[in-house]
Write a protein that holds these residues in place. Structure first.
Motif, mmCIF file in Angstrom:
data_model
loop_
_atom_site.group_PDB
_atom_site.id
_atom_site.type_symbol
_atom_site.label_atom_id
_atom_site.label_comp_id
_atom_site.label_asym_id
_atom_site.label_seq_id
_atom_site.Cartn_x
_atom_site.Cartn_y
_atom_site.Cartn_z
ATOM 1 N N CYS A 398 0.954 -1.124 0.050
ATOM 2 C CA CYS A 398 -0.002 -0.109 0.000
ATOM 3 C C CYS A 398 1.052 1.301 0.153
ATOM 4 O O CYS A 398 1.810 1.331 1.043
ATOM 5 N N SER A 399 0.817 2.040 -1.126
ATOM 6 C CA SER A 399 1.791 2.938 -1.240
ATOM 7 C C SER A 399 1.502 4.284 -0.214
ATOM 8 O O SER A 399 0.723 4.376 0.648
ATOM 9 N N SER A 400 2.221 5.273 -0.434
ATOM 10 C CA SER A 400 2.286 6.461 0.588
ATOM 11 C C SER A 400 1.083 7.318 0.280
ATOM 12 O O SER A 400 0.607 8.010 1.152
ATOM 13 N N THR A 401 0.582 6.933 -0.935
ATOM 14 C CA THR A 401 -1.048 7.666 -0.913
ATOM 15 C C THR A 401 -2.106 6.720 -1.168
ATOM 16 O O THR A 401 -3.052 6.924 -1.421
ATOM 17 N N CYS A 402 -1.804 5.680 -0.316
ATOM 18 C CA CYS A 402 -2.907 4.718 0.012
ATOM 19 C C CYS A 402 -3.582 4.225 -1.309
ATOM 20 O O CYS A 402 -4.675 3.947 -1.641
#
Length: 557
Positions: A398-402
């Motif tokens: 899950c990336s830093s921008t969700c």
């Protein structure tokens, strides 16, 4: 185009004469060795061309003339002057004789006596004789301005000696009449005013006419004008705050001042009407609001206009306005965190009181964005979020921008909330802890996306999806030239599993390691070899077993 006809004295020399005539189209010099020059037809000096006649040269015009459209120079002093012959006199020799109207000892024009020795218009030449030169003076009073005259007319400012009277504001204008000088503080001639400067906007313009809305008085040929704004003419000028044709009025006083007591102030620029005094806490007809200050951002701006997203009420000619934001108008203002569609709280996070649902995973944005923003990393999946694993680190699915990263799959975490992410083995994308990820390859890349070390394979560097031969595991596979069970160089099989120079490695396979030994006689000294001279002969210093032979001193290179 000006043509000069030169007709001067006779010269009797007739021997060695040079006949000339026609148009001279290039710069030409008549020299003494070729003198005299005798005209057999008219001579024309073309425009832009110079004819130079050297000192002592004689020119016989006969019955013709020299027409000068360009220029002609007669060189020499009074004792050796060039002479142009007509049988009469020598013009420019300082002796007035025969048909000469004057002779001032030069051939210059515009000094009273022309280059043809004729008296010029506006001049009077006297004193010339067979022994003396003429003296020429400008004729003052003939309406022709010549020579040193500053003027020559019967007009104001032109004195009897043909000079301009500066003391009463008249100056040399390079014409027959004198001119006035705007800005000298003396009002004369056709000047409407003169206040001693050429600055416009002070009542007397830079060209000395009275400006609209002003009155100038006191100016004369000895004194400057004083200008004042004309209150009551409907034109706002100078220090006036307002001006109307009917005074006083409710807003503008008899002395053209705005009635601040009644709540009025000067309008911007030269607007003649007063405007309501913004910020005094009294709302007049021209104001949309007045909250008692000139601060923008509180609903009523510095010009007393209602700002977007606000509603101001209660103001009148005695009371100030109270302004509040208008929640629900889709305009975020004041302390509002958002201003969206109230019935869409679940998708926008904005409550009906224009605050963001912080407990539900939302927060306010900066720069007055009217929408709430999801909080990534709080294990609440809202808005544009596809996943939320409780952090804002990338590389865990899950990336830093969700957003779900490539090679991962995220599902709802029923225990902790938010998302739980794992790599997708078999999708051809190596991610997370996967050592490989190759579709339809169960030999070297196993079904759990680890490399088959039993077959001699391990993970590649970077994030290559395929496995590579595992150097040093004692199994020679893939691109390995050898594998002796270690990654030490200098033992025949290098740290990269390549056979080193001077060695031969044998016995290696997918199940057994290589054994490496030096190759005596190959000319490469390696390992324990004392020498290697490229042969198997004894007696040459290096024996057939690649040891240094004893009994002699040898040197190996």
């Amino acid at each position: 185009m000006v043509c000069s006809v030169l007709t001067l004295l006779v010269f009797l020399q007739i021997s060695s004469a040079l006949n000339v005539g026609g148009t001279i189209s290039v710069d030409t010099t008549w020299t003494l060795p070729n003198s005299p020059y005798v005209l057999t037809s008219p001579v024309i000096v073309a425009q832009g061309v110079t004819l130079t006649v050297q000192a002592g040269v004689a020119v016989r015009l006969e019955s013709f003339n020299i027409f000068v459209e360009g220029s002609m120079t007669l060189a020499g002093s009074s004792s050796s002057r060039s002479s142009i012959a007509t049988g009469l006199a020598v013009c420019g020799d300082g002796v007035r004789a025969q048909s000469e109207g004057c002779d001032d000892d030069n051939l210059s024009n515009f000094d009273g006596c022309s280059s043809l020795c004729a008296v010029e218009l506006g001049w009077n030449c006297t004193g010339g004789s067979l022994s003396t030169r003429d003296t020429c003076l400008a004729i003052c009073g003939d309406n022709r301005r010549v020579g040193p005259e500053q003027c020559d007319s019967v007009s104001t400012g032109c004195l009897s000696n043909c000079t301009c009277d500066n003391t009463i504001g008249y100056y040399n204008a390079f014409s027959t009449v004198c001119t006035t000088r705007c800005g000298d503080g003396l009002r004369v001639g056709n000047e409407g005013c003169d206040d001693g400067n050429v600055i416009s906007g002070d009542g007397c313009a830079g060209s000395c006419f009275v400006e609209s809305g002003w009155t100038c008085s006191g100016g004369s040929s000895r004194t400057r004008d004083t200008c004042t704004s004309a209150c009551g003419d409907g034109i706002r000028t100078g220090v006036e705050e307002c001006d109307a044709t009917v005074l006083p009025s409710v807003s503008c006083s008899i002395d053209c001042r705005c009635n601040r007591t009644a709540g009025f102030s000067p309008a911007p620029g030269n607007t003649p009407t007063c405007q309501a005094l913004c910020g005094d806490g009294r709302r007049f007809s021209t104001e949309q609001c007045d909250d008692g200050n000139l601060v923008s951002g509180d609903g009523c701006n510095f010009n007393c206009f209602v700002e977007t997203g606000w509603t101001c009420t209660g103001g009148n000619t005695t009371n100030r306005d109270t302004c509040r934001t208008t929640c629900g108008d889709s305009m975020r203002a004041g302390l509002e965190e958002c201003d969206g569609v109230p019935q869409a709280i679940a998708t926008t996070g904005c409550f009906t009181n224009c605050t963001c649902d912080r407990g539900g995973g939302w927060t306010a944005q900066s720069s007055f964005n009217r929408f709430c923003a999801p909080v990534c990393g709080d294990r609440k999946i809202v808005g544009s979020e596809v996943c939320d694993d409780g952090n804002v680190r990338g590389g865990d699915g899950c990336s830093s921008t969700c957003q779900v990263e490539f090679g991962w799959s995220c599902i709802a975490d029923q225990v902790n909330g938010g998302s739980s992410c794992r790599t997708v083995c078999g999708d051809g994308i190596r991610a997370g802890a996967e050592e490989c990820d190759v579709r339809n390859d169960a030999v070297n890349c196993l079904s759990n996306c680890t490399c088959n070390r039993n077959n001699g394979y391990g993970p590649s560097f970077s994030f290559s999806t395929v496995c590579s031969a595992l150097c040093g595991d004692g199994k020679r596979v893939g691109s390995e030239n050898c594998d002796d069970g270690n990654t030490i160089s200098g033992d025949g099989c290098s740290s990269g599993c390549f056979v080193e120079s001077g060695y031969i490695c044998t016995g290696g396979s997918s199940t057994s390691r290589d054994t490496c030994r030096t190759t005596c006689g190959d000319g490469v000294r390696a390992g324990a070899e004392g020498c290697d001279d490229g042969n198997f002969q004894n007696g040459d210093g290096c024996s057939s077993t690649c040891t240094v032979e004893v009994g002699r001193s040898w040197r190996f290179f």
